[in-house]
Design an enzyme around this catalytic site. Sequence first.
Site, PDB file in Angstrom:
ATOM      1  N   ASP A  55       1.217  -3.647  30.912  1.00  0.00           N
ATOM      2  CA  ASP A  55      -0.144  -3.539  31.438  1.00  0.00           C
ATOM      3  C   ASP A  55      -0.116  -2.814  32.784  1.00  0.00           C
ATOM      4  O   ASP A  55      -0.254  -3.432  33.852  1.00  0.00           O
ATOM      5  CB  ASP A  55      -0.773  -4.924  31.583  1.00  0.00           C
ATOM      6  CG  ASP A  55      -0.912  -5.626  30.243  1.00  0.00           C
ATOM      7  OD1 ASP A  55      -0.883  -4.927  29.212  1.00  0.00           O
ATOM      8  OD2 ASP A  55      -1.044  -6.855  30.219  1.00  0.00           O
ATOM      9  N   GLU A 114       7.998 -11.413  25.546  1.00  0.00           N
ATOM     10  CA  GLU A 114       9.068 -11.682  26.516  1.00  0.00           C
ATOM     11  C   GLU A 114       9.738 -13.047  26.307  1.00  0.00           C
ATOM     12  O   GLU A 114      10.934 -13.120  26.565  1.00  0.00           O
ATOM     13  CB  GLU A 114       8.510 -11.585  27.944  1.00  0.00           C
ATOM     14  CG  GLU A 114       8.053 -10.210  28.364  1.00  0.00           C
ATOM     15  CD  GLU A 114       6.674  -9.832  27.811  1.00  0.00           C
ATOM     16  OE1 GLU A 114       5.879 -10.738  27.520  1.00  0.00           O
ATOM     17  OE2 GLU A 114       6.435  -8.639  27.640  1.00  0.00           O
ATOM     18  N   ASP A 164       2.724  -8.285  20.760  1.00  0.00           N
ATOM     19  CA  ASP A 164       2.525  -8.393  22.207  1.00  0.00           C
ATOM     20  C   ASP A 164       3.103  -9.703  22.749  1.00  0.00           C
ATOM     21  O   ASP A 164       3.355 -10.651  21.996  1.00  0.00           O
ATOM     22  CB  ASP A 164       1.030  -8.310  22.509  1.00  0.00           C
ATOM     23  CG  ASP A 164       0.740  -7.717  23.881  1.00  0.00           C
ATOM     24  OD1 ASP A 164       1.694  -7.373  24.589  1.00  0.00           O
ATOM     25  OD2 ASP A 164      -0.441  -7.584  24.232  1.00  0.00           O
TER      26      ASP A 164
END
Length: 452
Positions: free
Chosen positions: A132, A67, A64
């Site tokens: 999300d 980025e 997760d």
Amino acid sequence: SENYHEADSLGFFATDSANNSFLIDDFWFGPASIIDIFDAKAADWFMQKHKPLIDQGIAGWWSDLGEPEKHPAGIKYKAGSGKNLNNLYGHTWAKTTSSFYRKNYPNQRVFNLIRSGYAGTQRYSTFPRSGDVKRSWAGLKAQLPIMLTMSMSGIPYMHSDVGGYAEGVFNEELYTRWVQLGVFSPIFRPHGDKHPTEPIYYSEETRKIVRNLLNLRYELIPYIYTMAYQQTLHGKPLVRPLMYEQDDDYLLDKYDLYYFGDNLLVAPILEAGANSRRVDLPIGTWLDFFTGEEYYGGRTIEAGAPISKIPVFVKAGSFIPTIKAQTSLPLIQTDNLTITYYYHNDVTKASGELYLDDGKSPDAIKKGNYQLFSFSAQNSDKELSIDISHNDGVYLLRPGRREIELLVKNLPGRPENVRVDGKGVEFRYVPKDKQVQVKFTMGSAPVNIKIK
């Protein structure tokens, strides 16, 4: 933490202008530094921390925030500035994980759930989520273009947090419609914050609907697994916009309707309170997957969609392999298979396939350790002939013989007789479903079924 101080002392973090570990004060879970994934030694140190957990049986990872979620100006890596490497961080992380498994666990597949990557990230056993997403009807609707355009871009396992992740309110209708979409997505994975996504927290009516949908997902695993094989070998997306199959400018921006593999057409319900929706059926003959009702394509229909139903259509002439539903993938057995053929008199020839392997080996296709079934149908005015064969490929715990249930749907009437390899056999005909049921045992030899 102990790991933080160890990595800091070894110089394995991205650095600031003074070449000290760059400390981000407000990362998602608090103060943090970012591993320099571009430094081979740092990457190896990081992956070695995974090894004890892999050895305990952990089979997948949730990579997760790749980025990275917080990537301040001025952060530096051994490969260059953070500004220039931003899009490559998640990609390199995925590549690092894949390479570690290939070197240290060459006989084990890895499931790597990601939300960040770059062109080519699909090579590394990655399963991207759309992030999300907001728990809303707009959030649900947005998943269709995301999933379909990513699939067309070579990222085949794009999917969403079923039920929505963030914000919104507890909404049983929205949850049910999202589960319906999830069942016909490359990956089915409920996940959410604040409001639960487990069916147990919903009403009895919703639990019943979701239970049936979960069973359907498990039943369709042979069909879905074959789609994954076709994607691996031929690059075919698991989910496809209509323009993939039909060259028509009108379809270029149509994302509310899609193919799930070669044979199923899915029309999700994307509006609150809807009990039906318009469906632009592609050219061909289609059958309602749940009721068997027949439709000719090239026109628009109004498809009924009570809360318990998502409009799904199967192309006439399709073979759909299924199994008995289980509660977990490791429990699935393929000793008993159901092969359903969707008959229509206009379809004179049809074909299909089924791919099976041990579910574990990353090189099953390369090494030939798989079984590939071929199905074909020939239809004349008086007789339907179906041939089933396979390559007799060998893999660990492959059944030597299988019990096959052949279902032929949409037959116009009760057959005079059914023969398996030239011998008359008992069969069952269900007039309500216009369905013939034939059972037989299959070993290594091909089987021919004739229905007259």
